[in-house]
Motif scaffolding. Structure first.
Motif, PDB file in Angstrom:
ATOM      1  N   LEU A  57       0.834  -1.208   0.000  1.00  0.00           N
ATOM      2  CA  LEU A  57       0.000   0.000   0.000  1.00  0.00           C
ATOM      3  C   LEU A  57       0.863   1.251   0.000  1.00  0.00           C
ATOM      4  N   SER A  58       1.946   1.217   0.756  1.00  0.00           N
ATOM      5  CA  SER A  58       2.817   2.388   0.873  1.00  0.00           C
ATOM      6  C   SER A  58       3.568   2.700  -0.418  1.00  0.00           C
ATOM      7  N   ASP A  59       3.582   1.753  -1.371  1.00  0.00           N
ATOM      8  CA  ASP A  59       4.232   1.997  -2.659  1.00  0.00           C
ATOM      9  C   ASP A  59       3.359   2.830  -3.598  1.00  0.00           C
ATOM     10  N   ILE A  60       2.040   2.808  -3.372  1.00  0.00           N
ATOM     11  CA  ILE A  60       1.117   3.535  -4.250  1.00  0.00           C
ATOM     12  C   ILE A  60       1.373   5.029  -4.118  1.00  0.00           C
ATOM     13  N   GLU A  61       1.558   5.692  -5.258  1.00  0.00           N
ATOM     14  CA  GLU A  61       1.868   7.120  -5.244  1.00  0.00           C
ATOM     15  C   GLU A  61       0.636   8.005  -5.425  1.00  0.00           C
ATOM     16  N   GLN A  62      -0.378   7.473  -6.114  1.00  0.00           N
ATOM     17  CA  GLN A  62      -1.580   8.271  -6.314  1.00  0.00           C
ATOM     18  C   GLN A  62      -2.782   7.361  -6.548  1.00  0.00           C
ATOM     19  N   VAL A  63      -3.948   7.859  -6.137  1.00  0.00           N
ATOM     20  CA  VAL A  63      -5.212   7.180  -6.404  1.00  0.00           C
ATOM     21  C   VAL A  63      -6.052   8.106  -7.260  1.00  0.00           C
ATOM     22  N   VAL A  64      -6.548   7.593  -8.375  1.00  0.00           N
ATOM     23  CA  VAL A  64      -7.454   8.344  -9.240  1.00  0.00           C
ATOM     24  C   VAL A  64      -8.850   7.759  -9.068  1.00  0.00           C
ATOM     25  N   LEU A  65      -9.806   8.601  -8.725  1.00  0.00           N
ATOM     26  CA  LEU A  65     -11.187   8.153  -8.530  1.00  0.00           C
ATOM     27  C   LEU A  65     -11.974   8.280  -9.827  1.00  0.00           C
ATOM     28  N   THR A  66     -12.665   7.196 -10.207  1.00  0.00           N
ATOM     29  CA  THR A  66     -13.608   7.331 -11.317  1.00  0.00           C
ATOM     30  C   THR A  66     -14.870   8.059 -10.866  1.00  0.00           C
ATOM     31  N   HIS A  67     -15.226   7.902  -9.578  1.00  0.00           N
ATOM     32  CA  HIS A  67     -16.365   8.632  -9.012  1.00  0.00           C
ATOM     33  C   HIS A  67     -16.364   8.435  -7.498  1.00  0.00           C
ATOM     34  N   HIS A  68     -17.296   9.107  -6.824  1.00  0.00           N
ATOM     35  CA  HIS A  68     -17.214   9.241  -5.374  1.00  0.00           C
ATOM     36  C   HIS A  68     -17.890   8.138  -4.568  1.00  0.00           C
ATOM     37  N   HIS A  69     -18.584   7.200  -5.180  1.00  0.00           N
ATOM     38  CA  HIS A  69     -19.362   6.224  -4.419  1.00  0.00           C
ATOM     39  C   HIS A  69     -18.461   5.410  -3.488  1.00  0.00           C
ATOM     40  N   ALA A  70     -19.042   4.993  -2.367  1.00  0.00           N
ATOM     41  CA  ALA A  70     -18.255   4.367  -1.288  1.00  0.00           C
ATOM     42  C   ALA A  70     -17.498   3.130  -1.742  1.00  0.00           C
ATOM     43  N   ASP A  71     -18.069   2.337  -2.670  1.00  0.00           N
ATOM     44  CA  ASP A  71     -17.382   1.121  -3.105  1.00  0.00           C
ATOM     45  C   ASP A  71     -16.176   1.414  -3.996  1.00  0.00           C
ATOM     46  N   HIS A  72     -16.004   2.677  -4.359  1.00  0.00           N
ATOM     47  CA  HIS A  72     -14.839   3.075  -5.158  1.00  0.00           C
ATOM     48  C   HIS A  72     -13.877   3.978  -4.388  1.00  0.00           C
ATOM     49  N   ALA A  73     -14.375   4.668  -3.373  1.00  0.00           N
ATOM     50  CA  ALA A  73     -13.549   5.671  -2.688  1.00  0.00           C
ATOM     51  C   ALA A  73     -13.264   5.354  -1.223  1.00  0.00           C
ATOM     52  N   GLY A  74     -14.013   4.443  -0.611  1.00  0.00           N
ATOM     53  CA  GLY A  74     -13.949   4.265   0.838  1.00  0.00           C
ATOM     54  C   GLY A  74     -12.569   3.947   1.387  1.00  0.00           C
ATOM     55  N   LEU A  75     -11.797   3.112   0.664  1.00  0.00           N
ATOM     56  CA  LEU A  75     -10.492   2.689   1.187  1.00  0.00           C
ATOM     57  C   LEU A  75      -9.419   3.759   1.058  1.00  0.00           C
TER      58      LEU A  75
END
Length: 208
Positions: A57-75
């Motif tokens: 997880l600490s290797d990930i540099e960026q997260v791009v959201l396709t949209h705001h719904h909890a099943d896509h953004a919660g983590l």
């Protein structure tokens, strides 16, 4: 861009729709497209599948959201504060759980749903709003994107706005390879579920 540069990761959700697929993209920046819902099961599945390709997880540099719904953004909540969080500006009041916006949603649906013939009271409005955020996050965008923009670290990918399932919905299109990462633009076993949203300003909502 090769097939090996994009790795699909299947993450369980507590919703009837089933698993969500997020994508690890090995570009100039190690990027996760969406994150999954904020549950222990989803976090474990994400970590295990990242580990299978030697990524933490600490290797990930960026997260791009396709949209705001909890099943896509919660983590988003499991990532460090230093990570870049990128998406359409319309994500912000939802993923930050802006209190003024949440109160406005409650008032809007209290007015709208009886107009549609749905019996509704204050208690139900509060429960509806709370349930929408039960598996979501409390984060903010570090960078907003819109139609036609590129994303640093993802050479060749461009942003297309695809509102309907959510006003914040984008897809990423790689013109050279013809590949597209579409969030919930397409679902395997159902329609893409247009969802009613309170307008960002004024009383007239956009039509899904």
């Amino acid at each position: 861009m090769t097939t090996e540069d994009v790795i699909a990761i299947r993450v369980p959700t507590p919703f009837a729709v089933g698993d969500v697929i997020v994508y690890l993209v090995k570009g100039d920046a190690l990027t996760l497209i969406d994150a999954g819902p904020n549950t222990k099961e989803a976090a474990r599945a994400l970590q295990e599948q990242l580990a299978a390709v030697n990524v933490k997880l600490s290797d990930i540099e960026q997260v791009v959201l396709t949209h705001h719904h909890a099943d896509h953004a919660g983590l988003l909540d499991v990532f460090s504060d230093e990570i870049e969080v990128i998406g359409h500006a319309f994500n912000e009041p939802y993923i930050s759980q802006n209190q003024a916006f949440m109160d406005w949603q409650k008032r809007f649906f209290q007015k709208l749903l009886p107009e549609l013939g749905v019996p509704f009271d204050t208690g139900k409005a509060e429960k509806l709003i709370r349930s929408a955020y039960a598996f979501s996050c409390t984060r903010s965008l570090t960078k907003s994107i819109r139609e036609g923009m590129g994303i640093d670290g993802l050479e060749g990918w461009s942003v297309l706005e695809m509102p309907g399932h959510a006003e914040s919905h984008i897809v990423l299109f790689h013109e050279k390879s013809g590949r597209m990462l579409g969030g919930d633009l397409l679902l395997a076993n159902s329609s893409s579920n247009p969802i009613l949203e309170a307008p960002k300003a004024g009383d007239v909502r956009s039509k899904p």
